[in-house]
Write a protein that holds these residues in place. Structure first.
Motif, PDB file in Angstrom:
ATOM      1  N   LYS A  10      -4.192   1.895  12.229  1.00 32.59           N
ATOM      2  CA  LYS A  10      -4.965   3.137  12.184  1.00 32.59           C
ATOM      3  C   LYS A  10      -4.142   4.277  11.594  1.00 32.59           C
ATOM      4  O   LYS A  10      -4.671   5.109  10.842  1.00 32.59           O
ATOM      5  N   ASP A  11      -2.862   4.328  11.935  1.00 28.97           N
ATOM      6  CA  ASP A  11      -2.010   5.356  11.353  1.00 28.97           C
ATOM      7  C   ASP A  11      -1.922   5.175   9.840  1.00 28.97           C
ATOM      8  O   ASP A  11      -1.970   6.154   9.080  1.00 28.97           O
ATOM      9  N   TYR A  12      -1.805   3.940   9.388  1.00 27.68           N
ATOM     10  CA  TYR A  12      -1.765   3.658   7.952  1.00 27.68           C
ATOM     11  C   TYR A  12      -3.062   4.103   7.279  1.00 27.68           C
ATOM     12  O   TYR A  12      -3.046   4.735   6.214  1.00 27.68           O
ATOM     13  N   LEU A  13      -4.201   3.798   7.887  1.00 26.93           N
ATOM     14  CA  LEU A  13      -5.479   4.187   7.298  1.00 26.93           C
ATOM     15  C   LEU A  13      -5.608   5.707   7.234  1.00 26.93           C
ATOM     16  O   LEU A  13      -6.074   6.259   6.231  1.00 26.93           O
ATOM     17  N   GLY A  61       0.807  -1.215   0.000  1.00 26.19           N
ATOM     18  CA  GLY A  61       0.000   0.000   0.000  1.00 26.19           C
ATOM     19  C   GLY A  61       0.838   1.261   0.000  1.00 26.19           C
ATOM     20  O   GLY A  61       0.517   2.232  -0.706  1.00 26.19           O
ATOM     21  N   ASP A  62       1.909   1.266   0.762  1.00 28.28           N
ATOM     22  CA  ASP A  62       2.785   2.441   0.764  1.00 28.28           C
ATOM     23  C   ASP A  62       3.442   2.636  -0.595  1.00 28.28           C
ATOM     24  O   ASP A  62       3.637   3.768  -1.047  1.00 28.28           O
ATOM     25  N   SER A  63       3.781   1.544  -1.272  1.00 28.98           N
ATOM     26  CA  SER A  63       4.331   1.656  -2.624  1.00 28.98           C
ATOM     27  C   SER A  63       3.278   2.179  -3.596  1.00 28.98           C
ATOM     28  O   SER A  63       3.559   3.038  -4.433  1.00 28.98           O
ATOM     29  N   ILE A  64       2.051   1.703  -3.475  1.00 26.74           N
ATOM     30  CA  ILE A  64       0.950   2.175  -4.318  1.00 26.74           C
ATOM     31  C   ILE A  64       0.703   3.658  -4.084  1.00 26.74           C
ATOM     32  O   ILE A  64       0.495   4.427  -5.031  1.00 26.74           O
ATOM     33  N   GLY A  65       0.741   4.071  -2.823  1.00 30.38           N
ATOM     34  CA  GLY A  65       0.490   5.465  -2.494  1.00 30.38           C
ATOM     35  C   GLY A  65       1.516   6.424  -3.052  1.00 30.38           C
ATOM     36  O   GLY A  65       1.237   7.609  -3.239  1.00 30.38           O
ATOM     37  N   VAL A  76      -8.588   7.117   4.954  1.00 29.97           N
ATOM     38  CA  VAL A  76      -9.634   6.145   5.299  1.00 29.97           C
ATOM     39  C   VAL A  76      -9.978   6.283   6.777  1.00 29.97           C
ATOM     40  O   VAL A  76      -9.088   6.450   7.616  1.00 29.97           O
ATOM     41  N   ALA A  77     -11.244   6.207   7.090  1.00 28.59           N
ATOM     42  CA  ALA A  77     -11.690   6.341   8.474  1.00 28.59           C
ATOM     43  C   ALA A  77     -11.138   5.203   9.327  1.00 28.59           C
ATOM     44  O   ALA A  77     -11.195   4.033   8.930  1.00 28.59           O
ATOM     45  N   ALA A 109      -7.232   0.663   0.235  1.00 24.52           N
ATOM     46  CA  ALA A 109      -7.160   1.979   0.876  1.00 24.52           C
ATOM     47  C   ALA A 109      -6.114   2.875   0.240  1.00 24.52           C
ATOM     48  O   ALA A 109      -6.259   4.100   0.232  1.00 24.52           O
ATOM     49  N   ALA A 110      -5.049   2.299  -0.321  1.00 23.96           N
ATOM     50  CA  ALA A 110      -3.895   3.085  -0.762  1.00 23.96           C
ATOM     51  C   ALA A 110      -4.065   3.712  -2.137  1.00 23.96           C
ATOM     52  O   ALA A 110      -3.291   4.583  -2.509  1.00 23.96           O
TER      53      ALA A 110
END
Length: 387
Positions: free
Chosen positions: A232-235, A164-168, A240-241, A191-192
């Protein structure tokens, strides 16, 4: 990229679950029938203390070494078209994750600047490597329109967050099209995305730490506390909520809670990524002007209200969005690449490489000028926010 986000694995659905009475949920047995056939194994969690130490990475991701890696329990296909309903459908299967295998697969998409990756399988270390390596090669070839066409029953949370961090960082739009699923850890991948369009099923359940040594609820809760803080920090950084993580805690890992279309919107898992949208609005206001941003906002509101009905197929949703373009003055003459549905505007995209020579004037799935648009190739209206 830091690997500090080592967290537990989302347990895959177990076939021994009993039927849930709540019609909003499905049992793990039902989920397994919708999952890719290779996703039936149980996943085991990793204690934070057992995770390997972070590997120092170079400042440029392009300079990161490419160690041996492979897709396990997953398959990827490469296409230079958004049209999955007609031949060649999902495109050509990716032979492997070596550079000499990825570069030829993506080179055909360079002239068009559009890449769609269909992935079916588990979210694991191989998937995280796939996303990162595709992003590096897409940068190399100048392919800036990227779609991850996803079908996954879940897998490893830590791999989902790394992916996800790579996608973001890499400007991906994510599809969960009709007939596809995104369950368990896959939700973190969803989410990302800069934009997400969901016509399939998205489901969540509680995280599980099979390697836990907890003997009481209190001990297990203490173990999970740090994990959920990281999640939660990632979301939050993906718009994302955090209520998604709270809801996960209430669903037994042997079951699955499907999210409705309204819940997906409320949690920020469908449509434009709010954080990315803020970044793009600043750029578009400066380059494209106030009028462009206002029209884009109005378009996205109309798209949500008129096109995105629960259960609607992705192809129909995109065709509806296409019909709104002219009404809102798109493609924009100043910023055509930033306009909604820019991927299939003939004026901004060369023909797909698979098109016969006699049809080079048309994009596959696109109607001839002056006729009704065919519901073949279509892209996300939300993609205008980031592309």
């Amino acid at each position: 990229m830091s690997l500090k986000w080592w967290s537990p694995l989302l347990c895959l659905a177990l076939a021994s679950c009993s039927q849930l009475e709540n019609p909003g949920n499905v049992t793990a047995n039902e989920a397994a029938t919708r999952a890719p056939s290779a996703d039936g194994d149980h996943m085991v969690s990793i204690n934070v203390a057992d995770a390997p130490p972070p590997t120092p990475l170079p400042a440029s991701r392009a300079d990161r070494p490419w160690p041996a890696a492979a897709l396990e329990n997953g398959t990827a296909w490469i296409s230079c078209s958004t049209d999955y309903a007609t031949e060649p459908g999902d495109g050509e299967e990716l032979a492997g994750l070596a550079r000499e295998q990825i570069e030829p697969a993506l080179q055909a998409c360079a002239a068009r600047g559009l890449l769609r990756v269909r992935y079916s399988g588990k979210v694991n270390a191989g998937f995280a490597e796939l996303v990162w390596r595709l992003s590096v090669v897409a940068d190399q070839f100048g392919i800036h329109k990227r779609i991850l066409d996803l079908d996954s029953s879940g897998g490893q949370v830590e791999s989902a967050i790394v992916a996800g961090d790579s996608i973001g960082e890499s400007n991906w739009t994510i599809w969960v099209r009709e007939g596809s699923i995104c369950h368990s850890a896959c939700v973190f991948v969803l989410a990302a995305g800069d934009n997400r369009l969901v016509s399939g099923k998205v489901g969540i359940h509680r995280m599980m730490r099979i390697s836990s040594k907890a003997t009481s609820r209190a001990e297990l809760n203490r173990e999970l506390h740090e994990v959920y803080d990281n999640v939660k920090d990632y979301l939050q950084r993906n718009g994302v909520a955090v209520g998604v993580a709270d809801l996960m805690m209430t669903v037994p890992n042997r079951s699955l809670r499907l999210l409705s279309a309204e819940e997906l919107r409320q949690f920020g898992l469908d449509g434009t990524n709010a954080v990315q949208d803020d970044l793009e609005r600043i750029k578009q206001m400066r380059v494209c002007g106030d009028d462009f941003v206002r029209r884009k906002d109005a378009f996205l509101v109309a798209f949500d209200q008129q096109c995105k009905h629960e259960g609607a197929e992705l192809e129909a949703v995109n065709t509806c969005g296409q019909a709104l373009k002219e009404r809102f003055g798109f493609p924009d003459p100043v910023c055509p690449q930033e306009s909604p549905l820019s991927e299939i505007d003939v004026a901004t995209l060369p023909p797909a490489p698979t098109a016969p020579a006699s049809e080079q004037a048309l994009v596959p799935g696109q109607a001839e000028p002056g006729t009704a648009e065919a519901p073949g190739e279509a892209a996300l209206a939300q993609d205008a926010a980031s592309h």
